[in-house]
Write a protein that holds these residues in place. Structure first.
Motif, PDB file in Angstrom:
ATOM      1  N   GLU A  68       0.798  -1.226   0.000  1.00  0.00           N
ATOM      2  CA  GLU A  68       0.000   0.000   0.000  1.00  0.00           C
ATOM      3  C   GLU A  68       0.827   1.272   0.000  1.00  0.00           C
ATOM      4  OE1 GLU A  68      -2.367  -0.662   3.465  1.00  0.00           O
ATOM      5  OE2 GLU A  68      -3.781  -1.942   2.388  1.00  0.00           O
ATOM      6  N   SER A  69       1.943   1.260   0.709  1.00  0.00           N
ATOM      7  CA  SER A  69       2.760   2.465   0.805  1.00  0.00           C
ATOM      8  C   SER A  69       4.173   2.072   1.221  1.00  0.00           C
ATOM      9  CB  SER A  69       2.162   3.445   1.822  1.00  0.00           C
ATOM     10  OG  SER A  69       2.168   2.881   3.116  1.00  0.00           O
ATOM     11  N   GLY A  70       5.017   3.063   1.299  1.00  0.00           N
ATOM     12  CA  GLY A  70       6.389   2.794   1.696  1.00  0.00           C
ATOM     13  C   GLY A  70       7.127   4.074   2.034  1.00  0.00           C
ATOM     14  N   HIS A  71       8.404   3.913   2.315  1.00  0.00           N
ATOM     15  CA  HIS A  71       9.241   5.039   2.703  1.00  0.00           C
ATOM     16  C   HIS A  71      10.695   4.662   2.435  1.00  0.00           C
ATOM     17  CE1 HIS A  71       8.565   8.790   4.932  1.00  0.00           C
ATOM     18  NE2 HIS A  71       9.868   8.732   5.127  1.00  0.00           N
ATOM     19  N   ILE A  72      11.447   5.574   1.858  1.00  0.00           N
ATOM     20  CA  ILE A  72      12.882   5.371   1.676  1.00  0.00           C
ATOM     21  C   ILE A  72      13.591   6.501   2.405  1.00  0.00           C
ATOM     22  CG2 ILE A  72      14.814   5.295   0.050  1.00  0.00           C
ATOM     23  CD1 ILE A  72      12.922   4.133  -2.021  1.00  0.00           C
ATOM     24  N   THR A  73      14.530   6.136   3.270  1.00  0.00           N
ATOM     25  CA  THR A  73      15.297   7.114   4.030  1.00  0.00           C
ATOM     26  C   THR A  73      16.782   6.828   3.836  1.00  0.00           C
ATOM     27  OG1 THR A  73      13.548   7.194   5.690  1.00  0.00           O
ATOM     28  CG2 THR A  73      15.681   8.109   6.317  1.00  0.00           C
ATOM     29  N   VAL A  74      17.515   7.862   3.426  1.00  0.00           N
ATOM     30  CA  VAL A  74      18.962   7.730   3.238  1.00  0.00           C
ATOM     31  C   VAL A  74      19.638   8.946   3.865  1.00  0.00           C
ATOM     32  CG1 VAL A  74      20.859   7.595   1.574  1.00  0.00           C
ATOM     33  CG2 VAL A  74      18.700   6.441   1.090  1.00  0.00           C
ATOM     34  N   LYS A  75      20.682   8.688   4.652  1.00  0.00           N
ATOM     35  CA  LYS A  75      21.473   9.769   5.241  1.00  0.00           C
ATOM     36  C   LYS A  75      22.945   9.486   4.979  1.00  0.00           C
ATOM     37  CE  LYS A  75      22.636  12.123   9.526  1.00  0.00           C
ATOM     38  NZ  LYS A  75      22.527  12.111  10.984  1.00  0.00           N
ATOM     39  N   VAL A  76      23.634  10.489   4.418  1.00  0.00           N
ATOM     40  CA  VAL A  76      25.050  10.371   4.097  1.00  0.00           C
ATOM     41  C   VAL A  76      25.781  11.571   4.692  1.00  0.00           C
ATOM     42  CG1 VAL A  76      26.751  10.250   2.233  1.00  0.00           C
ATOM     43  CG2 VAL A  76      24.535   9.145   1.961  1.00  0.00           C
ATOM     44  N   ASN A  77      26.876  11.303   5.398  1.00  0.00           N
ATOM     45  CA  ASN A  77      27.745  12.374   5.887  1.00  0.00           C
ATOM     46  C   ASN A  77      28.811  12.631   4.831  1.00  0.00           C
ATOM     47  OD1 ASN A  77      26.327  12.490   8.271  1.00  0.00           O
ATOM     48  ND2 ASN A  77      27.818  11.322   9.444  1.00  0.00           N
ATOM     49  N   ILE A  78      28.994  13.916   4.490  1.00  0.00           N
ATOM     50  CA  ILE A  78      29.991  14.306   3.498  1.00  0.00           C
ATOM     51  C   ILE A  78      30.887  15.361   4.138  1.00  0.00           C
ATOM     52  CG2 ILE A  78      30.378  15.341   1.228  1.00  0.00           C
ATOM     53  CD1 ILE A  78      27.555  14.308   0.476  1.00  0.00           C
ATOM     54  N   THR A  79      32.182  15.201   3.974  1.00  0.00           N
ATOM     55  CA  THR A  79      33.136  16.180   4.491  1.00  0.00           C
ATOM     56  C   THR A  79      33.955  16.725   3.335  1.00  0.00           C
ATOM     57  OG1 THR A  79      33.271  15.020   6.604  1.00  0.00           O
ATOM     58  CG2 THR A  79      35.035  16.575   6.108  1.00  0.00           C
ATOM     59  N   ASN A  80      33.989  18.037   3.235  1.00  0.00           N
ATOM     60  CA  ASN A  80      34.811  18.698   2.238  1.00  0.00           C
ATOM     61  C   ASN A  80      36.208  18.866   2.846  1.00  0.00           C
ATOM     62  OD1 ASN A  80      36.072  20.344   0.413  1.00  0.00           O
ATOM     63  ND2 ASN A  80      34.454  21.890   0.336  1.00  0.00           N
ATOM     64  N   THR A  81      37.152  18.080   2.389  1.00  0.00           N
ATOM     65  CA  THR A  81      38.520  18.158   2.917  1.00  0.00           C
ATOM     66  C   THR A  81      39.386  19.102   2.099  1.00  0.00           C
ATOM     67  OG1 THR A  81      39.207  16.235   1.622  1.00  0.00           O
ATOM     68  CG2 THR A  81      38.423  15.817   3.867  1.00  0.00           C
ATOM     69  N   GLY A  82      38.809  19.695   1.072  1.00  0.00           N
ATOM     70  CA  GLY A  82      39.571  20.563   0.188  1.00  0.00           C
ATOM     71  C   GLY A  82      39.549  22.023   0.601  1.00  0.00           C
ATOM     72  N   THR A  83      40.101  22.850  -0.269  1.00  0.00           N
ATOM     73  CA  THR A  83      40.205  24.294  -0.011  1.00  0.00           C
ATOM     74  C   THR A  83      39.206  25.105  -0.830  1.00  0.00           C
ATOM     75  OG1 THR A  83      41.939  24.446  -1.682  1.00  0.00           O
ATOM     76  CG2 THR A  83      42.645  24.112   0.622  1.00  0.00           C
ATOM     77  N   ALA A  84      38.395  24.452  -1.634  1.00  0.00           N
ATOM     78  CA  ALA A  84      37.362  25.123  -2.438  1.00  0.00           C
ATOM     79  C   ALA A  84      35.999  24.553  -2.038  1.00  0.00           C
ATOM     80  CB  ALA A  84      37.630  24.887  -3.914  1.00  0.00           C
ATOM     81  N   PRO A  85      34.919  25.289  -2.311  1.00  0.00           N
ATOM     82  CA  PRO A  85      33.584  24.750  -2.008  1.00  0.00           C
ATOM     83  C   PRO A  85      33.321  23.440  -2.757  1.00  0.00           C
ATOM     84  CG  PRO A  85      33.456  27.087  -2.501  1.00  0.00           C
ATOM     85  CD  PRO A  85      34.855  26.652  -2.831  1.00  0.00           C
ATOM     86  N   LEU A  86      32.617  22.537  -2.101  1.00  0.00           N
ATOM     87  CA  LEU A  86      32.207  21.262  -2.697  1.00  0.00           C
ATOM     88  C   LEU A  86      30.777  21.458  -3.179  1.00  0.00           C
ATOM     89  CD1 LEU A  86      32.711  17.723  -1.291  1.00  0.00           C
ATOM     90  CD2 LEU A  86      30.458  18.441  -2.030  1.00  0.00           C
ATOM     91  N   THR A  87      30.541  21.275  -4.459  1.00  0.00           N
ATOM     92  CA  THR A  87      29.194  21.388  -5.016  1.00  0.00           C
ATOM     93  C   THR A  87      28.851  20.099  -5.736  1.00  0.00           C
ATOM     94  OG1 THR A  87      30.031  22.362  -7.068  1.00  0.00           O
ATOM     95  CG2 THR A  87      29.370  23.898  -5.309  1.00  0.00           C
ATOM     96  N   GLY A  88      27.564  19.878  -5.944  1.00  0.00           N
ATOM     97  CA  GLY A  88      27.148  18.686  -6.670  1.00  0.00           C
ATOM     98  C   GLY A  88      25.739  18.265  -6.344  1.00  0.00           C
ATOM     99  N   ASN A  89      25.461  16.983  -6.592  1.00  0.00           N
ATOM    100  CA  ASN A  89      24.134  16.408  -6.388  1.00  0.00           C
ATOM    101  C   ASN A  89      24.240  15.052  -5.708  1.00  0.00           C
ATOM    102  OD1 ASN A  89      22.527  18.388  -7.877  1.00  0.00           O
ATOM    103  ND2 ASN A  89      23.601  17.597  -9.664  1.00  0.00           N
ATOM    104  N   GLY A 122      36.626  22.557   4.095  1.00  0.00           N
ATOM    105  CA  GLY A 122      36.952  22.056   5.428  1.00  0.00           C
ATOM    106  C   GLY A 122      35.761  21.730   6.307  1.00  0.00           C
ATOM    107  N   ALA A 123      34.543  21.777   5.779  1.00  0.00           N
ATOM    108  CA  ALA A 123      33.344  21.591   6.607  1.00  0.00           C
ATOM    109  C   ALA A 123      32.688  20.228   6.368  1.00  0.00           C
ATOM    110  CB  ALA A 123      32.339  22.695   6.321  1.00  0.00           C
ATOM    111  N   PRO A 124      32.080  19.672   7.423  1.00  0.00           N
ATOM    112  CA  PRO A 124      31.262  18.467   7.268  1.00  0.00           C
ATOM    113  C   PRO A 124      29.796  18.863   7.051  1.00  0.00           C
ATOM    114  CG  PRO A 124      31.615  18.895   9.590  1.00  0.00           C
ATOM    115  CD  PRO A 124      32.340  19.980   8.838  1.00  0.00           C
ATOM    116  N   ASP A 125      29.021  17.971   6.462  1.00  0.00           N
ATOM    117  CA  ASP A 125      27.588  18.191   6.273  1.00  0.00           C
ATOM    118  C   ASP A 125      26.910  16.827   6.183  1.00  0.00           C
ATOM    119  OD1 ASP A 125      25.198  19.493   5.959  1.00  0.00           O
ATOM    120  OD2 ASP A 125      25.635  20.291   3.966  1.00  0.00           O
ATOM    121  N   SER A 126      25.625  16.818   6.460  1.00  0.00           N
ATOM    122  CA  SER A 126      24.813  15.607   6.313  1.00  0.00           C
ATOM    123  C   SER A 126      23.757  15.857   5.254  1.00  0.00           C
ATOM    124  CB  SER A 126      24.118  15.244   7.623  1.00  0.00           C
ATOM    125  OG  SER A 126      25.048  14.798   8.560  1.00  0.00           O
ATOM    126  N   VAL A 127      23.581  14.889   4.397  1.00  0.00           N
ATOM    127  CA  VAL A 127      22.547  14.945   3.369  1.00  0.00           C
ATOM    128  C   VAL A 127      21.542  13.860   3.693  1.00  0.00           C
ATOM    129  CG1 VAL A 127      22.077  14.714   0.916  1.00  0.00           C
ATOM    130  CG2 VAL A 127      24.223  15.716   1.665  1.00  0.00           C
TER     131      VAL A 127
END
Length: 183
Positions: A68-89, A122-127
């Motif tokens: 009848e129904s469902g749910h998908i949940t995904v969580k990923v931690n991403i850390t930018n270890t570089g010196t420029a902004p990390l962009t993407g999808n 240099g920042a971490p983030d969660s998606v």
């Protein structure tokens, strides 16, 4: 007295399973992903990572007659270890069990739940993607799951001067009935 006890026990068991009983089956996808690809680094420049692979991970068919129904949940931690902004999808890819490349948009595969990334140096983030599946929301994914076994993968496309990712959660929950009711 013995017959009465048996009758009461039978009635109690029958009352516990009716046409209105709903079951939720939770599948932890992290357990299906090889340990070596649950977390990793990505190089400087443009990179596309598909976890666990372009073939995706085959998930067995839920053992419910009526989904009848469902749910998908995904969580990923991403850390930018570089010196420029990390962009993407970041997106979830799904496809038929027989589709061995669920990243080519052919053979029935598709993207589900895309989100953009913009992480300072240099920042971490969660998606997190938290996607309901119903007749009105993400119906294509629910219809795919109703067909039986399916494939799923996580796709990370980045432009950066380096970074790491770690899959924290990946779960598919399906709600339905164990049998169809004759009307």
């Amino acid at each position: 007295m013995r017959k009465l006890t048996f009758l009461l026990l039978a009635l109690a068991l029958l009352a516990g399973c009716s046409s209105r009983t709903r079951y939720t089956i939770n599948t932890d996808l992290v357990g299906f992903i090889p340990t070596s690809t649950r977390s990793n680094s990505f190089p400087s420049g443009s990179a596309t990572l598909i976890v666990p692979s372009e073939a995706g991970q085959q998930i067995p068919s839920p053992q419910l007659d009526i989904i009848e129904s469902g749910h998908i949940t995904v969580k990923v931690n991403i850390t930018n270890t570089g010196t420029a902004p990390l962009t993407g999808n970041f997106e979830i890819r799904m496809g038929l069990s027989s589709d061995t490349n669920i990243n080519d948009n052919s053979g029935g595969d598709f993207a589900l739940g895309t989100t953009t990334l913009n992480i300072p140096p240099g920042a971490p983030d969660s998606v997190m993607l938290n996607l309901p599946l119903s007749q009105t929301e993400n119906k294509n994914a629910l219809d795919l799951i109703k067909k039986g076994s399916f494939r799923i993968a996580l796709k990370l496309t980045v432009n950066s001067s380096g970074g790491t990712y770690s899959i924290q959660q990946a779960q598919v929950s399906i709600t339905g009935r164990p049998f169809a009711v004759i009307k």
